[in-house]
Design an enzyme around this catalytic site. Structure first.
Site, PDB file in Angstrom:
ATOM      1  N   ARG A 117       0.932  -1.044  -0.145  1.00 34.49           N
ATOM      2  CA  ARG A 117       0.120   0.010  -0.042  1.00 34.49           C
ATOM      3  C   ARG A 117       0.890   1.243  -0.044  1.00 34.49           C
ATOM      4  O   ARG A 117       0.254   2.257  -0.594  1.00 34.49           O
ATOM      5  CB  ARG A 117      -0.893   0.095   1.114  1.00 34.49           C
ATOM      6  N   THR A 118       2.037   1.237   0.721  1.00 30.68           N
ATOM      7  CA  THR A 118       2.670   2.546   0.703  1.00 30.68           C
ATOM      8  C   THR A 118       3.174   2.847  -0.518  1.00 30.68           C
ATOM      9  O   THR A 118       3.101   3.821  -1.060  1.00 30.68           O
ATOM     10  CB  THR A 118       3.900   2.411   1.840  1.00 30.68           C
ATOM     11  N   LYS A 135      25.373  -4.267  -6.230  1.00 26.59           N
ATOM     12  CA  LYS A 135      26.817  -4.380  -6.693  1.00 26.59           C
ATOM     13  C   LYS A 135      27.500  -3.554  -5.764  1.00 26.59           C
ATOM     14  O   LYS A 135      28.740  -3.274  -6.481  1.00 26.59           O
ATOM     15  CB  LYS A 135      26.518  -3.741  -8.439  1.00 26.59           C
ATOM     16  N   ARG A 184      11.595   3.463   0.813  1.00 24.95           N
ATOM     17  CA  ARG A 184      11.669   2.404   2.030  1.00 24.95           C
ATOM     18  C   ARG A 184      12.982   1.661   1.991  1.00 24.95           C
ATOM     19  O   ARG A 184      13.395   1.065   0.975  1.00 24.95           O
ATOM     20  CB  ARG A 184      10.371   1.599   1.766  1.00 24.95           C
ATOM     21  N   HIS A 232       7.609   5.685  10.318  1.00 23.18           N
ATOM     22  CA  HIS A 232       6.810   5.560   9.084  1.00 23.18           C
ATOM     23  C   HIS A 232       5.825   6.870   9.155  1.00 23.18           C
ATOM     24  O   HIS A 232       4.735   6.592   9.392  1.00 23.18           O
ATOM     25  CB  HIS A 232       6.010   4.191   9.101  1.00 23.18           C
TER      26      HIS A 232
END
Ligand code: CP
Length: 341
Positions: free
Chosen positions: A57-58, A86, A107, A135
């Site tokens: 959802r975010t 990498k 995130r 959050h």
């Protein structure tokens, strides 16, 4: 707070009047989120949506919010699809991506990582969750939902009693929400968790210093008896050293309709940041609550689009221009008048 060009990294940045500003702009976004009108105010702008940890959802609501304002979205999901595997540093990633984007949402599993990324970015960065830390946009949409739910009941945010339930140690949404509630008056918070998963002391202390009446409990039923809101959370399995360790706590604080009816006050609002863990050994919010009109979990997710639209509009300084670039939609609109029935 001057929103224009600001990074949104922590609830610590917000004063009460800043929250009021976000909510006022979010209210104005409703016709656009409901597809009654279309705006192109961010036409030409690009969102870099960088999610290095699982999200439904975010990630999608940030992207939808940006599209609804007329902007374009470019995404990376997962370490395996980025050059971080990498050995590229977060700082170099920020230097590169901020050349492609006008704002970045990110995130990442490490606490503090989004702030480190933002320090090297040339464009505003919004924290979509940094490990077990914070959050902030979830807390804003949670409080926006609380405000709407309580307004329907003739109540304000001031004076509310909230029970936070579950893995309060690792749950970044409750960390941010606890800080956000601290901006309001006469708030009572009951923290219900296993002894090993209590809210971090630093957050409890800051809430108490701000005047919040905080109590700590390790049982569910008596503790939810006199609250306006129950805010349930998932055991954050990804923060434990093994699934077996998380299993020790899973399913300890299940809420279902029978418990709600017996112990909660009538019309107690039921919230959860989602995802709820619906596996049989967890089942933290039972599906038999789905027809309960006080279950606000899908109103929360819908409200997330409004709040994230508001944050983009404020950070990119178009909050007062949204209607100037608007027109009516032409397609069949399956939505009803409310965001969520
Ligand atoms: N509430 C929340 O952060 O959900 P996602 O993990 O699906 O983004």
């Amino acid at each position: 707070m001057n929103f224009t060009g600001a990074h949104i990294l922590s609830i610590n940045q917000f004063q009460r009047e800043d929250v009021d500003r976000v909510f006022a702009v979010a209210d104005n976004m409703e016709p656009y989120a409901l597809r009654k009108r279309v705006t192109r105010v961010l036409e030409g702008a690009i969102l870099g949506n960088m999610f290095f940890e699982a999200s439904t959802r975010t990630r999608v609501s940030f992207g939808s919010a940006f599209n609804l304002l007329g902007g374009e979205v470019r995404e990376t999901a997962g370490f395996e699809n980025s050059a971080l595997v990498k050995g590229e540093s977060l700082q170099d990633t920020a230097r590169v991506l901020s050349g492609f984007s006008d704002v970045i949402c990110m995130r990442h599993p490490q606490p503090g990582s989004v702030a480190d990324f933002a320090a090297a970015s040339r464009v505003p960065v919004l924290n979509g969750g940094d490990g077990a830390n914070e959050h902030p946009t979830q807390a804003l949409l949670d409080l926006y939902t609380i405000r709407k739910e309580m307004a329907d009941k003739g109540r304000d945010i001031d004076g509310l009693s909230v029970a936070m339930i579950g893995d309060l140690r690792h749950g970044r949404t409750v960390h941010s929400l606890g800080k956000l509630l601290s901006l309001y008056k006469n708030i009572r918070v009951v923290l219900i968790s296993p002894k090993e998963l209590t809210l971090p002391d630093s957050i409890v202390e800051s809430m108490r210093a701000a005047g919040v009446d905080v109590s700590i409990s390790h049982e569910l039923t008596q503790s939810i008896a006199a609250v306006d809101i129950v805010y349930s959370t998932r055991i954050q399995e990804e923060r434990f050293s093994s699934k077996q360790e998380a299993d020790l706590y899973r399913g300890k604080f299940r809420l279902n309709q029978a418990i709600y009816t017996q112990y909660c006050q009538p019309n107690t609002v039921i919230m959860h940041p989602l995802p709820r863990d619906s596996r049989a050994d967890a089942n933290e919010l039972d599906s038999d609550l789905d027809d309960n009109p006080n279950l606000a979990i899908f109103r929360q997710t819908d409200n997330g689009v409004l709040v994230r639209m508001a944050l983009f509009a404020l950070v990119l300084n178009v909050a007062d221009k949204v209607d100037d670039f608007a027109y009516e939609v032409r397609w069949y609109n399956a939505r009803q008048n409310r965001i969520t029935p």
